[in-house]
Enzyme design. Structure first.
Site, PDB file in Angstrom:
ATOM      1  N   LYS A 166     -76.298  29.323   5.532  1.00  0.00           N
ATOM      2  CA  LYS A 166     -75.731  30.243   6.978  1.00  0.00           C
ATOM      3  C   LYS A 166     -76.891  30.750   7.818  1.00  0.00           C
ATOM      4  CE  LYS A 166     -71.416  31.303   4.669  1.00  0.00           C
ATOM      5  NZ  LYS A 166     -70.496  32.099   3.822  1.00  0.00           N
ATOM      6  N   TYR A 175     -63.701  27.395  10.564  1.00  0.00           N
ATOM      7  CA  TYR A 175     -62.578  28.649   9.256  1.00  0.00           C
ATOM      8  C   TYR A 175     -61.245  28.749  10.194  1.00  0.00           C
ATOM      9  CZ  TYR A 175     -67.830  30.033   6.834  1.00  0.00           C
ATOM     10  OH  TYR A 175     -68.362  29.486   6.395  1.00  0.00           O
ATOM     11  N   ASN A 234     -73.704  35.564   2.609  1.00  0.00           N
ATOM     12  CA  ASN A 234     -73.739  34.816   0.745  1.00  0.00           C
ATOM     13  C   ASN A 234     -73.630  33.240   1.211  1.00  0.00           C
ATOM     14  OD1 ASN A 234     -71.505  33.344   1.967  1.00  0.00           O
ATOM     15  ND2 ASN A 234     -70.135  33.734   0.800  1.00  0.00           N
ATOM     16  N   HIS A 272     -72.067  27.659   2.107  1.00  0.00           N
ATOM     17  CA  HIS A 272     -71.148  27.494   2.586  1.00  0.00           C
ATOM     18  C   HIS A 272     -70.828  26.281   1.354  1.00  0.00           C
ATOM     19  CE1 HIS A 272     -66.852  26.304   4.265  1.00  0.00           C
ATOM     20  NE2 HIS A 272     -67.584  25.235   3.866  1.00  0.00           N
ATOM     21  N   GLU A 309     -64.560  19.253   7.038  1.00  0.00           N
ATOM     22  CA  GLU A 309     -65.468  19.633   7.072  1.00  0.00           C
ATOM     23  C   GLU A 309     -67.072  18.858   7.707  1.00  0.00           C
ATOM     24  OE1 GLU A 309     -64.493  23.384   4.630  1.00  0.00           O
ATOM     25  OE2 GLU A 309     -65.690  22.792   3.608  1.00  0.00           O
TER      26      GLU A 309
END
Ligand code: UDP
Ligand code: MG
Length: 138
Positions: free
Chosen positions: A9, A49, A112, A115, A126
């Protein structure tokens, strides 16, 4: 053999920690069969998402994920989906187990670090979102 999509990320790219995440992947025995750096538009992040559309965190999440470049990769191995999720740790870094990527590198529940796909169906969507067949190096 199974494949899963991983994303490093934006805050990890920003903090120059990409190599540390890639090392964790390689040390785990998962094989990196595709990888590139991309910057999503807000619209593309919303599409990626889409399962979270309508949730309270959707707008902030997609703004964050389109706010800087990310590194996307396809990981291959036996049980790759669950193995990558185990390496990542729980969604909230504060609750993630010791030694997981999110525990060691995550900032908060949104930022975080990484992914990972959560099922064969999401992995197929994805992986196809980011990569063509020609870019997957079996
Ligand atoms: N997220 C958030 N707040 C929450 C839950 C999730 O900002 O309360 C973000 C977080 O970046 C997470 C992503 O939305 O990684 C997708 O949420 P999901 O529940 O799918 O968690 P994951 O599969 O990434 O562990
Ligand atoms: Mg998820």
């Amino acid at each position: 053999m199974e494949r899963t999509l991983g994303i490093i990320k934006p805050e990890i790219v920003e903090r120059a920690l990409v190599g540390k995440i890639i090392s964790r992947v390689e040390e785990s025995g998962l094989k990196i069969v595709a990888m590139k750096m991309v910057r999503l538009t807000k619209r593309q992040a919303e599409e990626f998402y889409h399962v979270h559309r309508g949730k309270f965190f959707f707008d902030e999440l997609t703004t964050y994920m389109s706010g800087g470049p990310v590194v996307v990769m396809v990981l291959e191995g036996e049980e790759a989906i669950s193995r990558w999720r185990a390496l990542m740790g729980a969604t909230d870094p504060a609750r993630a187990q010791e030694g997981t990527i999110r525990k060691d590198f995550g900032t908060d529940i949104q930022r975080n670090a990484v992914h990972g796909s959560d099922s064969p169906e999401s992995a197929a969507f994805e992986i196809g979102f980011f990569f063509s067949g020609l870019e997957l190096h079996a």
